[in-house]
Write a protein that holds these residues in place. Sequence first.
Motif, mmCIF file in Angstrom:
data_model
loop_
_atom_site.group_PDB
_atom_site.id
_atom_site.type_symbol
_atom_site.label_atom_id
_atom_site.label_comp_id
_atom_site.label_asym_id
_atom_site.label_seq_id
_atom_site.Cartn_x
_atom_site.Cartn_y
_atom_site.Cartn_z
ATOM 1 N N SER A 455 0.861 -1.190 0.000
ATOM 2 C CA SER A 455 0.000 0.000 0.000
ATOM 3 C C SER A 455 0.895 1.237 0.000
ATOM 4 O O SER A 455 2.118 1.120 0.200
ATOM 5 N N LEU A 456 0.273 2.409 -0.186
ATOM 6 C CA LEU A 456 1.071 3.637 -0.152
ATOM 7 C C LEU A 456 1.687 3.837 1.223
ATOM 8 O O LEU A 456 2.843 4.219 1.355
ATOM 9 N N GLN A 457 0.877 3.552 2.253
ATOM 10 C CA GLN A 457 1.383 3.735 3.611
ATOM 11 C C GLN A 457 2.587 2.839 3.855
ATOM 12 O O GLN A 457 3.611 3.262 4.406
ATOM 13 N N SER A 458 2.482 1.561 3.393
ATOM 14 C CA SER A 458 3.605 0.664 3.669
ATOM 15 C C SER A 458 4.835 1.112 2.860
ATOM 16 O O SER A 458 5.963 1.020 3.342
ATOM 17 N N ALA A 459 4.631 1.648 1.644
ATOM 18 C CA ALA A 459 5.776 2.158 0.869
ATOM 19 C C ALA A 459 6.444 3.316 1.615
ATOM 20 O O ALA A 459 7.672 3.369 1.730
ATOM 21 N N HIS A 460 5.607 4.222 2.145
ATOM 22 C CA HIS A 460 6.174 5.379 2.854
ATOM 23 C C HIS A 460 6.933 4.918 4.102
ATOM 24 O O HIS A 460 8.009 5.433 4.408
ATOM 25 N N ASP A 461 6.370 3.930 4.801
ATOM 26 C CA ASP A 461 7.041 3.421 6.014
ATOM 27 C C ASP A 461 8.382 2.772 5.658
ATOM 28 O O ASP A 461 9.391 3.002 6.330
ATOM 29 N N LEU A 462 8.374 1.961 4.576
ATOM 30 C CA LEU A 462 9.616 1.282 4.176
ATOM 31 C C LEU A 462 10.690 2.295 3.775
ATOM 32 O O LEU A 462 11.874 2.116 4.046
ATOM 33 N N LEU A 463 10.237 3.389 3.127
ATOM 34 C CA LEU A 463 11.198 4.409 2.687
ATOM 35 C C LEU A 463 11.780 5.152 3.887
ATOM 36 O O LEU A 463 12.981 5.328 4.013
ATOM 37 N N ARG A 464 10.873 5.570 4.780
ATOM 38 C CA ARG A 464 11.328 6.389 5.915
ATOM 39 C C ARG A 464 12.203 5.585 6.886
ATOM 40 O O ARG A 464 13.106 6.135 7.515
ATOM 41 N N SER A 465 11.910 4.288 7.003
ATOM 42 C CA SER A 465 12.706 3.480 7.933
ATOM 43 C C SER A 465 14.074 3.135 7.332
ATOM 44 O O SER A 465 14.922 2.569 8.004
#
Length: 494
Positions: A455-465
């Motif tokens: 999902s978009l949220q999981s993409a953003h989380d993976l990027l930020r982490s």
Amino acid sequence: DGFPAEKLFNQGYSYTYDDVIFLPHYIDFPADSVNLSTKLTRNISLSLPCVSSPMDTVTESSMAIAMASIGAISILHSNNSPSDQLALLRSAKSRRIPFISDFEVKSPSDSIDSESDFGSSRIILVTESGNRRSRVLGYVLKSDWANLKNKDCRVCDFMSKLDFSVPSSHNLDQIVGFLSGKGYELVPTVSESDGEVIDLVTIEDVERIRGFPKMGLPSVGPKGEFIVGASIGTRESDKERLEYLVKGGADVVVLDSSQGNSIYQLDMIKYIKRRYPELDVVGGNVVTMNQAQNLIRAGVDGLRVGMGSGSICTTQEVCAVGRGQATAVYKVASIASESGVPVIADGGISNSGHIVKALVLGASTVMMGSFLAGSTEAPGVYEYRDGRQVKKYRGMGSLEAMTKGSDARYLGDTAKLKIAQGVEGVVADKGSVLKFLPYTMQAVKQGFQDLGASSLQSAHDLLRSGTLRLEVRSGAAQVEGGVHGLLSYEKKPF
Ligand code: XMP
């Protein structure tokens, strides 16, 4: 392997989408289960992360209903009078089906003198007074008229009777149910409020629409009408335009400026939030954290990011100001996410990979101009250039568009000399957005799958982490990443 985004985007370089590439991650789900639902603004949810740009060669009513019908959204342009923009909004809001039928209307006592009386349609509707607001009596098919031996007669002498209609609040499924239940070939849709004929829907129209790939939930408001946005400027006169749009039911307004961090925009945001607290406002355009912070403090519900990245833009060359779009999206999204303000990555999208990059780098939606301008739903007619079917596409800062009034976007309306910040051109015919956007979004889902983001949220989380890693592509790597080494090949969109 690779760099975390935090490190890559803090080295003093301005990167655009083509400069960077993601390293693949781990897949544990099928591409079809990727969820691309998102938010345009704090309060507007969409099932597809796509927005059509407020440009006069991209977004009018046809685009607005097509985009909303597949779960995306459009922003109507404002390079027209407030009443013309309101008419576009009303036209989109009055429909529940993803197309606008174009047909001529006659009265029973009229005659049909030539084929051109049919305009671009193959049907003429007949109503009591020959306009859309009077009672429907019949219709004439072009083929029936062509077969007439003696054409020197009145419409009522040869029209087919039509004594039924459906309310314009019927959606496509309800219209299909009506037509197949009764065995009719066509039906007019009529507004319940004033009896105006809105569309003339034929079986062929319905079959064409149903032949397109199925997408997620359409973008509809509480009353079942399509969700539609509109752009405005930041002049005093735009307050009147805004009032029209609010009356017409606009769901969101976008403050259309190439450099949004201005006193004019801050004042307009505050005015709108005070006067219409229910209305979502998108501010922009911005490309830096500082610009974004100012607009967030003023109360925006969404931010539009991009300066000079658009395909028709010359702002970076003319004014020496702007930013590579990958860097701009990453930087603005990192600050906007802290305040829960969704980011629209605006401009520079020319393939599905660019959409993946924009969304993973932090955007919640992508706004597109050239990607949609060659579609059947974009305003204007197709022309032929060098044997190819093309449609006009121009920057809103081009001289041609500014002559029509869009110079306020470039804060040039009070300047004595007009300086163009965009160009005029043409783009290739791409067919209906109802067909090519679903294919594009399927490709985006596959990109997400390669990255292990469901999902978009999981993409953003993976990027930020820092789990997702990127690299900069050398010039040779970019050549290698495209088609190369063939004498010729045919580029097919899908
Ligand atoms: P694409 O790449 O999708 O870009 O065609 C569309 C976006 O470009 C912006 N835009 C302009 N920028 N001069 C500019 O510098 C112009 O004349 C111009 N017209 C549009 C706008 O943000 C749009 O969404």
